[in-house]
Design a protein around this motif. Structure first.
Motif, PDB file in Angstrom:
ATOM      1  N   GLY A 140      68.266  16.264  23.819  1.00 37.45           N
ATOM      2  CA  GLY A 140      69.918  16.181  24.271  1.00 37.45           C
ATOM      3  C   GLY A 140      70.783  16.208  23.121  1.00 37.45           C
ATOM      4  O   GLY A 140      72.066  15.869  23.133  1.00 37.45           O
ATOM      5  N   LEU A 141      70.534  16.154  21.797  1.00 39.67           N
ATOM      6  CA  LEU A 141      71.058  16.370  20.762  1.00 39.67           C
ATOM      7  C   LEU A 141      72.060  17.701  20.338  1.00 39.67           C
ATOM      8  O   LEU A 141      73.092  17.362  19.713  1.00 39.67           O
ATOM      9  CB  LEU A 141      70.508  15.742  19.399  1.00 39.67           C
ATOM     10  CG  LEU A 141      70.066  14.286  19.517  1.00 39.67           C
ATOM     11  CD1 LEU A 141      68.905  13.886  18.600  1.00 39.67           C
ATOM     12  CD2 LEU A 141      71.067  13.331  19.727  1.00 39.67           C
ATOM     13  N   ILE A 142      71.438  18.668  20.608  1.00 39.21           N
ATOM     14  CA  ILE A 142      72.130  19.898  20.248  1.00 39.21           C
ATOM     15  C   ILE A 142      72.151  20.778  21.640  1.00 39.21           C
ATOM     16  O   ILE A 142      71.304  20.728  22.405  1.00 39.21           O
ATOM     17  CB  ILE A 142      71.369  20.708  19.158  1.00 39.21           C
ATOM     18  CG1 ILE A 142      69.960  21.241  19.572  1.00 39.21           C
ATOM     19  CG2 ILE A 142      71.517  19.884  17.820  1.00 39.21           C
ATOM     20  CD1 ILE A 142      69.161  21.772  18.409  1.00 39.21           C
ATOM     21  N   ALA A 143      73.091  21.697  21.507  1.00 39.36           N
ATOM     22  CA  ALA A 143      73.195  22.944  22.399  1.00 39.36           C
ATOM     23  C   ALA A 143      72.978  24.198  21.899  1.00 39.36           C
ATOM     24  O   ALA A 143      73.193  24.326  20.765  1.00 39.36           O
ATOM     25  CB  ALA A 143      74.450  22.732  23.332  1.00 39.36           C
ATOM     26  N   VAL A 144      72.563  25.286  22.834  1.00 37.52           N
ATOM     27  CA  VAL A 144      72.430  26.554  22.256  1.00 37.52           C
ATOM     28  C   VAL A 144      73.249  27.327  22.931  1.00 37.52           C
ATOM     29  O   VAL A 144      73.347  27.040  24.329  1.00 37.52           O
ATOM     30  CB  VAL A 144      70.884  26.867  22.280  1.00 37.52           C
ATOM     31  CG1 VAL A 144      70.528  26.874  23.638  1.00 37.52           C
ATOM     32  CG2 VAL A 144      70.985  28.229  21.533  1.00 37.52           C
ATOM     33  N   GLN A 145      73.953  28.384  22.402  1.00 34.87           N
ATOM     34  CA  GLN A 145      74.537  29.496  23.183  1.00 34.87           C
ATOM     35  C   GLN A 145      74.231  30.944  22.747  1.00 34.87           C
ATOM     36  O   GLN A 145      73.891  30.984  21.557  1.00 34.87           O
ATOM     37  CB  GLN A 145      76.062  29.358  22.902  1.00 34.87           C
ATOM     38  CG  GLN A 145      76.897  28.293  23.615  1.00 34.87           C
ATOM     39  CD  GLN A 145      78.358  28.126  23.084  1.00 34.87           C
ATOM     40  OE1 GLN A 145      78.716  28.917  22.235  1.00 34.87           O
ATOM     41  NE2 GLN A 145      79.004  27.383  23.699  1.00 34.87           N
ATOM     42  N   ARG A 146      73.948  31.756  23.731  1.00 34.74           N
ATOM     43  CA  ARG A 146      73.307  33.125  23.394  1.00 34.74           C
ATOM     44  C   ARG A 146      74.570  34.036  23.282  1.00 34.74           C
ATOM     45  O   ARG A 146      75.423  33.933  24.104  1.00 34.74           O
ATOM     46  CB  ARG A 146      72.323  33.413  24.276  1.00 34.74           C
ATOM     47  CG  ARG A 146      72.060  35.097  23.997  1.00 34.74           C
ATOM     48  CD  ARG A 146      70.960  35.383  24.929  1.00 34.74           C
ATOM     49  NE  ARG A 146      69.649  34.972  24.478  1.00 34.74           N
ATOM     50  CZ  ARG A 146      68.803  35.231  23.575  1.00 34.74           C
ATOM     51  NH1 ARG A 146      69.043  36.092  22.892  1.00 34.74           N
ATOM     52  NH2 ARG A 146      67.482  34.667  23.791  1.00 34.74           N
TER      53      ARG A 146
END
Length: 85
Positions: free
Chosen positions: A60-66
């Motif tokens: 839950g520390l990073i997020a990803v966007q495509r």
């Protein structure tokens, strides 16, 4: 935040490579950094980086966007706030 969730997050950051990735993403803000750029800046093979990014994302520390074919990673500010709050 539950203690087990916090423990997973701290465990994820306990690895030198994952900590380096996280420290690279913090100043990038919400814009984030493409995976290829992270790989280049840290001199990591894409497959190695991918596994480290997965651990950080699971914690839950990073997020990803495509964006098309590009994956951009950024710090999950809400997750970080929960961890430190």
């Amino acid at each position: 935040m539950e203690i087990s969730t916090a423990a997973r997050a701290f465990d994820a950051l306990g690895h030198p490579t994952r900590l380096a990735v996280f420290r690279l993403l913090v100043p990038a803000g919400d814009e984030g950094i493409p995976a290829g750029q992270i790989s280049g800046q840290l001199a990591l093979p894409p497959s190695t980086l991918s596994s480290h990014l997965a651990v950080l994302q699971e914690a839950g520390l990073i997020a990803v966007q495509r964006q098309g074919r590009t994956l951009r990673y950024s710090v999950n500010r809400a997750g970080l706030a929960d961890l430190t709050g």
